[in-house]
Design a protein around this motif. Structure first.
Motif, PDB file in Angstrom:
ATOM      1  N   ALA A 255       0.854  -1.183   0.000  1.00  0.00           N
ATOM      2  CA  ALA A 255       0.000   0.000   0.000  1.00  0.00           C
ATOM      3  C   ALA A 255       0.888   1.231   0.000  1.00  0.00           C
ATOM      4  N   ILE A 256       0.287   2.385  -0.335  1.00  0.00           N
ATOM      5  CA  ILE A 256       1.028   3.640  -0.244  1.00  0.00           C
ATOM      6  C   ILE A 256       0.206   4.652   0.544  1.00  0.00           C
ATOM      7  N   VAL A 257       0.917   5.511   1.268  1.00  0.00           N
ATOM      8  CA  VAL A 257       0.318   6.603   2.010  1.00  0.00           C
ATOM      9  C   VAL A 257       0.966   7.898   1.530  1.00  0.00           C
ATOM     10  N   LEU A 258       0.149   8.903   1.232  1.00  0.00           N
ATOM     11  CA  LEU A 258       0.666  10.193   0.797  1.00  0.00           C
ATOM     12  C   LEU A 258       0.388  11.237   1.873  1.00  0.00           C
ATOM     13  N   ALA A 259       1.385  12.067   2.113  1.00  0.00           N
ATOM     14  CA  ALA A 259       1.232  13.184   3.042  1.00  0.00           C
ATOM     15  C   ALA A 259       2.084  14.335   2.540  1.00  0.00           C
ATOM     16  N   ARG A 260       2.072  15.455   3.261  1.00  0.00           N
ATOM     17  CA  ARG A 260       2.786  16.641   2.797  1.00  0.00           C
ATOM     18  C   ARG A 260       4.299  16.516   2.906  1.00  0.00           C
ATOM     19  N   ASP A 261       4.787  15.660   3.813  1.00  0.00           N
ATOM     20  CA  ASP A 261       6.231  15.449   3.920  1.00  0.00           C
ATOM     21  C   ASP A 261       6.482  14.011   4.339  1.00  0.00           C
ATOM     22  N   ALA A 262       7.751  13.614   4.242  1.00  0.00           N
ATOM     23  CA  ALA A 262       8.115  12.223   4.507  1.00  0.00           C
ATOM     24  C   ALA A 262       7.851  11.828   5.957  1.00  0.00           C
ATOM     25  N   TYR A 263       8.026  12.753   6.873  1.00  0.00           N
ATOM     26  CA  TYR A 263       7.844  12.442   8.290  1.00  0.00           C
ATOM     27  C   TYR A 263       6.380  12.127   8.588  1.00  0.00           C
ATOM     28  N   ALA A 264       5.491  12.935   8.051  1.00  0.00           N
ATOM     29  CA  ALA A 264       4.065  12.677   8.250  1.00  0.00           C
ATOM     30  C   ALA A 264       3.648  11.372   7.581  1.00  0.00           C
ATOM     31  N   ALA A 265       4.211  11.119   6.402  1.00  0.00           N
ATOM     32  CA  ALA A 265       3.878   9.873   5.701  1.00  0.00           C
ATOM     33  C   ALA A 265       4.346   8.654   6.501  1.00  0.00           C
ATOM     34  N   GLU A 266       5.538   8.733   7.097  1.00  0.00           N
ATOM     35  CA  GLU A 266       6.030   7.622   7.937  1.00  0.00           C
ATOM     36  C   GLU A 266       5.090   7.397   9.117  1.00  0.00           C
ATOM     37  N   ASP A 267       4.653   8.482   9.761  1.00  0.00           N
ATOM     38  CA  ASP A 267       3.747   8.345  10.910  1.00  0.00           C
ATOM     39  C   ASP A 267       2.421   7.728  10.486  1.00  0.00           C
ATOM     40  N   LEU A 268       1.907   8.149   9.345  1.00  0.00           N
ATOM     41  CA  LEU A 268       0.655   7.591   8.856  1.00  0.00           C
ATOM     42  C   LEU A 268       0.807   6.118   8.484  1.00  0.00           C
ATOM     43  N   ALA A 269       1.947   5.774   7.889  1.00  0.00           N
ATOM     44  CA  ALA A 269       2.164   4.369   7.514  1.00  0.00           C
ATOM     45  C   ALA A 269       2.171   3.471   8.743  1.00  0.00           C
ATOM     46  N   ASP A 270       2.666   3.997   9.863  1.00  0.00           N
ATOM     47  CA  ASP A 270       2.671   3.207  11.098  1.00  0.00           C
ATOM     48  C   ASP A 270       1.263   2.916  11.594  1.00  0.00           C
ATOM     49  N   LEU A 271       0.291   3.734  11.186  1.00  0.00           N
ATOM     50  CA  LEU A 271      -1.094   3.535  11.622  1.00  0.00           C
ATOM     51  C   LEU A 271      -1.833   2.496  10.780  1.00  0.00           C
ATOM     52  N   VAL A 272      -1.244   2.138   9.634  1.00  0.00           N
ATOM     53  CA  VAL A 272      -1.886   1.142   8.765  1.00  0.00           C
ATOM     54  C   VAL A 272      -1.666  -0.247   9.362  1.00  0.00           C
ATOM     55  N   LYS A 273      -2.739  -0.967   9.578  1.00  0.00           N
ATOM     56  CA  LYS A 273      -2.664  -2.303  10.148  1.00  0.00           C
ATOM     57  C   LYS A 273      -3.002  -3.338   9.074  1.00  0.00           C
ATOM     58  N   VAL A 274      -2.159  -4.325   8.944  1.00  0.00           N
ATOM     59  CA  VAL A 274      -2.371  -5.399   7.971  1.00  0.00           C
ATOM     60  C   VAL A 274      -2.503  -6.713   8.723  1.00  0.00           C
ATOM     61  N   ASP A 275      -3.575  -7.441   8.470  1.00  0.00           N
ATOM     62  CA  ASP A 275      -3.768  -8.750   9.090  1.00  0.00           C
ATOM     63  C   ASP A 275      -3.121  -9.805   8.206  1.00  0.00           C
ATOM     64  N   TYR A 276      -2.033 -10.364   8.693  1.00  0.00           N
ATOM     65  CA  TYR A 276      -1.310 -11.376   7.937  1.00  0.00           C
ATOM     66  C   TYR A 276      -1.668 -12.774   8.439  1.00  0.00           C
ATOM     67  N   GLU A 277      -1.836 -13.674   7.506  1.00  0.00           N
ATOM     68  CA  GLU A 277      -1.889 -15.100   7.828  1.00  0.00           C
ATOM     69  C   GLU A 277      -0.538 -15.683   7.445  1.00  0.00           C
ATOM     70  N   GLU A 278       0.189 -16.181   8.409  1.00  0.00           N
ATOM     71  CA  GLU A 278       1.543 -16.648   8.141  1.00  0.00           C
ATOM     72  C   GLU A 278       1.517 -17.937   7.332  1.00  0.00           C
ATOM     73  N   LEU A 279       2.294 -17.956   6.257  1.00  0.00           N
ATOM     74  CA  LEU A 279       2.429 -19.130   5.397  1.00  0.00           C
ATOM     75  C   LEU A 279       3.831 -19.696   5.546  1.00  0.00           C
ATOM     76  N   ALA A 280       3.977 -20.983   5.285  1.00  0.00           N
ATOM     77  CA  ALA A 280       5.302 -21.615   5.373  1.00  0.00           C
ATOM     78  C   ALA A 280       6.205 -21.037   4.291  1.00  0.00           C
ATOM     79  N   PRO A 281       7.421 -20.594   4.640  1.00  0.00           N
ATOM     80  CA  PRO A 281       8.305 -19.977   3.645  1.00  0.00           C
ATOM     81  C   PRO A 281       9.262 -20.988   3.011  1.00  0.00           C
TER      82      PRO A 281
END
Length: 358
Positions: free
Chosen positions: A47-73
């Protein structure tokens, strides 16, 4: 206002990233622009998050939650090839993306007649380019012309323009790609990356200029890797110490998808014999899918591995028969019919240029 895009927000029918040197019977493991249901390596864009600067974008990306189902690697070629291994693309039924063989002369006869056989397993680890300046891209609309301008730290601006047009459906003359001073590439920037597509798609969707630059951690995990191959090499020697046959089995860990150039194992086996006259040759090259960053060209695209392996095999062959590797084998066998006993002279710096294979 912050903006967000996932695979569900991409235009329908969006093309996948290209692989240019696909050979016949290559599996369809093209890299998506954004991950849909399955992520196959750490660092793959989801996914991508856009914000006015890189710092805000990093903070917003930390708020994105992804539910992963772990698969055998499958973390290496041994994992990927063992019986019962997890199949990264279930529709393929295998983790072998491509296999090619070559045969010249009669290697079976040469090995059967050999007085000695030398063999060695060469393992080349992964590397990454670590350019002084990392990757980045900017996309914006040029109001006067109505075309989009993309600045990218790429080694292939013309090809990137063509692929941006193909993937997004924009007309080719509606795009201009500019490659500024890129701060080093070494082959790693000779690829087309999801981020270069995404900045353009985001600029189109949100009607604003979009800029992206990676940090060093992202560079290690998402910029293509190079080199990782195993070469199992055998050489047959006759009673004079002449190499009469070479056999090689090449396994390349190409990661979770194709990069722009996918056939580095083919390049390795095709050039293995180098300048030597070896009449009998057999090769097998396999591209193996694993849960790693995709593999691409880096400073030679398979050729350095082949050269090192072949030169080392010549060293081993010379040591096996007691000859300096820069010395010509005698025209006649020894009185005992075995290897000529030999000289242990110190090798010269130009020894590789003085070898004679018949």
């Amino acid at each position: 206002m912050p903006c967000f895009m996932s695979a569900a927000d991409l235009p329908p029918g969006l093309g996948a990233l290209p692989a240019l040197d696909l050979l016949e019977r290559s599996a369809a493991i093209h890299h998506p622009v954004l991950v849909g249901d399955i992520a196959r390596y750490a660092g793959q864009p989801i996914a991508i998050v856009l914000a006015r600067d890189a710092y805000a974008a990093e903070d917003l990306a930390d708020l994105v939650k992804v539910d992963y189902e772990e698969l055998a690697p499958a973390m290496n070629v041994d994992d990927a090839l063992r019986p019962g291994a997890p199949i990264l693309y279930p529709e393929l039924g295998t983790n072998v993306a491509h296999e090619a063989t070559q045969r010249v002369g009669d290697p079976d006869r040469a090995f059967a007649a050999a007085v000695a056989i030398v063999e060695q397993d060469f393992a080349f680890p992964r590397v990454t380019a670590s350019s002084m300046e990392m990757r980045g891209a900017i996309a914006r609309l040029e109001p006067d012309t109505g075309r989009y301008i993309v600045h990218s730290s790429t080694q292939i601006p013309q090809l990137l323009r063509d692929e941006l047009a193909r993937i997004t459906g924009l007309p080719r003359d509606g795009l201009r790609v500019i490659a500024p001073s890129i701060g080093g590439g070494f082959g790693a920037k000779e690829a087309i990356y999801p981020e270069e597509i995404l900045v353009l798609l985001a600029a189109i969707r949100f009607g604003i200029p979009v800029c992206w630059t990676e940090d060093r951690v992202e560079s290690f995990s998402t910029t293509v890797h190079g080199r990782e191959e195993r070469l199992l090499v055998r050489a047959a020697l006759d009673h004079r110490g002449i190499v009469t046959a070479i056999e090689v089995d090449c396994l390349a860990d190409i990661g979770g998808a194709y990069a722009l150039l996918s056939n580095t194992p083919g390049a390795a086996v095709a050039t293995l014999r180098g300048p030597y006259r070896i009449p009998n040759f057999r090769s097998r090259a396999r591209s193996i899918i694993t849960n790693k960053t995709p593999l691409n060209v880096y400073r030679g695209a398979g050729y350095p591995q082949a050269t090192l392996a072949m030169e080392r095999m010549m060293d081993l062959a010379a040591a096996r028969i007691g000859l300096d590797r820069a010395e010509n084998p005698p025209a006649q066998p020894s009185a005992t019919g075995g290897f000529p006993g030999g000289s242990r002279r110190r090798l010269s710096r130009l020894r590789a240029n003085r070898i004679r294979q018949r």
